[in-house]
Design a protein around this motif. Structure first.
Motif, PDB file in Angstrom:
ATOM      1  N   LEU A  49      -2.545  23.340 -39.864  1.00  0.00           N
ATOM      2  CA  LEU A  49      -1.295  22.845 -40.441  1.00  0.00           C
ATOM      3  C   LEU A  49      -1.283  21.325 -40.584  1.00  0.00           C
ATOM      4  N   SER A  50      -2.333  20.661 -40.072  1.00  0.00           N
ATOM      5  CA  SER A  50      -2.412  19.198 -40.150  1.00  0.00           C
ATOM      6  C   SER A  50      -3.775  18.770 -40.673  1.00  0.00           C
ATOM      7  N   GLU A  51      -4.212  19.422 -41.748  1.00  0.00           N
ATOM      8  CA  GLU A  51      -5.471  19.078 -42.415  1.00  0.00           C
ATOM      9  C   GLU A  51      -6.655  19.122 -41.450  1.00  0.00           C
ATOM     10  N   ASN A  52      -6.600  20.037 -40.505  1.00  0.00           N
ATOM     11  CA  ASN A  52      -7.664  20.274 -39.524  1.00  0.00           C
ATOM     12  C   ASN A  52      -7.918  19.097 -38.588  1.00  0.00           C
ATOM     13  N   LEU A  53      -6.928  18.251 -38.417  1.00  0.00           N
ATOM     14  CA  LEU A  53      -7.032  17.193 -37.417  1.00  0.00           C
ATOM     15  C   LEU A  53      -7.104  17.811 -36.027  1.00  0.00           C
ATOM     16  N   PRO A  54      -7.764  17.151 -35.078  1.00  0.00           N
ATOM     17  CA  PRO A  54      -7.749  17.658 -33.704  1.00  0.00           C
ATOM     18  C   PRO A  54      -6.308  17.816 -33.220  1.00  0.00           C
ATOM     19  N   ARG A  55      -6.039  18.896 -32.537  1.00  0.00           N
ATOM     20  CA  ARG A  55      -4.673  19.157 -32.075  1.00  0.00           C
ATOM     21  C   ARG A  55      -4.243  18.123 -31.042  1.00  0.00           C
TER      22      ARG A  55
END
Length: 289
Positions: free
Chosen positions: A26-32
């Motif tokens: 949901l965040s362009e595959n950024l680390p959570r």
């Protein structure tokens, strides 16, 4: 093989360096990360890695990753129907429950909901695992990447434009997650002492055979496992209090952030541990692979 008859708690710490341990779709595959920039790895992600290690060790799995299917069945329904034939026509729900637990280690460990052939059978597994959180806020970096080879044939004879993309990663972080094994549920699913040992080894080697472009080999490493075996089913203290026996001394300094595991000073509260050991608690401190 004896069914597990005592409570087990565990804490696992691991290190991340220049890797994306769990991208957020949901965040362009950024680390959570959470709102305070502490890194996160979902419990689902951790269980996937545990399943992969158990599969590498030769255990049959019900929930298999698509790129790791080893029985030719690419859906849970296919796998269920192909195997349940062994029970003959119209097996009872109890027979199905017992068969699935005996057949697949991940089912008797984590549980499963069987919703095929108009059934709804809930299997509650004894192994519970929480999400991993970093011990301090993490710095997430993003770099732009290009491809030097043409992706499509040129119609003009000129080189096509470079394909642009991005790659995000955690520069450095130490994460911890907590788990427990409930002997009451183990009794229902048939989870054994051997299964507990297999789980412990899967945790020790969690990132073996798990490399990808987002997390190259060597960028993620299990550092320690703190394994607590209680002398009885209820346990000497609650899981929360058992997990709290693992403490750290170092505080986060945003100006000079810690970038090595030892500086976090993760250790056992030995005064409390010795009191509990006198009452029958067994404690192991295991180094990662």
């Amino acid at each position: 093989m004896a069914v597990l008859n005592h409570k087990i708690d565990f804490v696992v710490t691991f290190l991340v360096k220049d890797a994306n341990p769990n991208g957020d779709p949901l965040s362009e595959n950024l680390p959570r990360t959470d709102v305070l920039s502490f890194g996160e790895v979902s419990d689902v992600c951790i269980k996937r890695k545990i399943r992969n290690r158990l599969q590498d060790a030769g255990y049959p799995l019900f929930v298999q990753a698509k790129d790791r299917v080893d029985d030719g069945h690419f859906s849970l329904e296919e796998r269920y129907k192909a195997n349940i034939k062994e029970l003959g026509d119209k097996p009872s729900e109890e027979e199905i429950y017992n068969y699935c637990c005996k057949k697949w280690i991940d089912t008797r460990s984590f549980g499963q909901v069987i919703t095929f052939n108009n059934l709804s059978i809930g299997i509650r597994g004894p192994v519970s695992i929480g999400l991993a959180k970093s011990l301090a806020p993490v710095i997430v970096s993003t770099m732009q990447i290009t491809r030097s080879t043409d992706g499509m044939a040129s119609t003009t004879g000129k080189r096509s434009s470079d394909t642009m993309g991005s790659k995000s990663f955690v520069e450095f972080g130490v994460y911890a997650f907590y788990g427990s094994i409930n002997p009451y549920f183990a009794e229902k699913t048939g989870f054994t002492d051997e299964d507990a040992a297999a789980l412990k080894e899967a945790l020790r080697t969690l990132f073996v055979n798990d490399a990808s472009a987002a997390r190259p080999d060597g960028t993620m490493e299990v550092k320690e496992i703190f394994w607590f075996e209680h002398p009885a089913k209820l346990g000497l203290i609650s899981s929360a209090k058992t997990h709290a026996l693992v403490i750290r001394e170092a505080n986060f300094d945003p100006v000079n952030p810690v970038e090595d595991y030892d500086s976090y000073q993760v250790h056992l509260d030995m005064e409390k541990v010795k009191e509990l050991e006198d009452k029958g608690l067994k404690v192991e401190q295991i180094k990662g692979y």
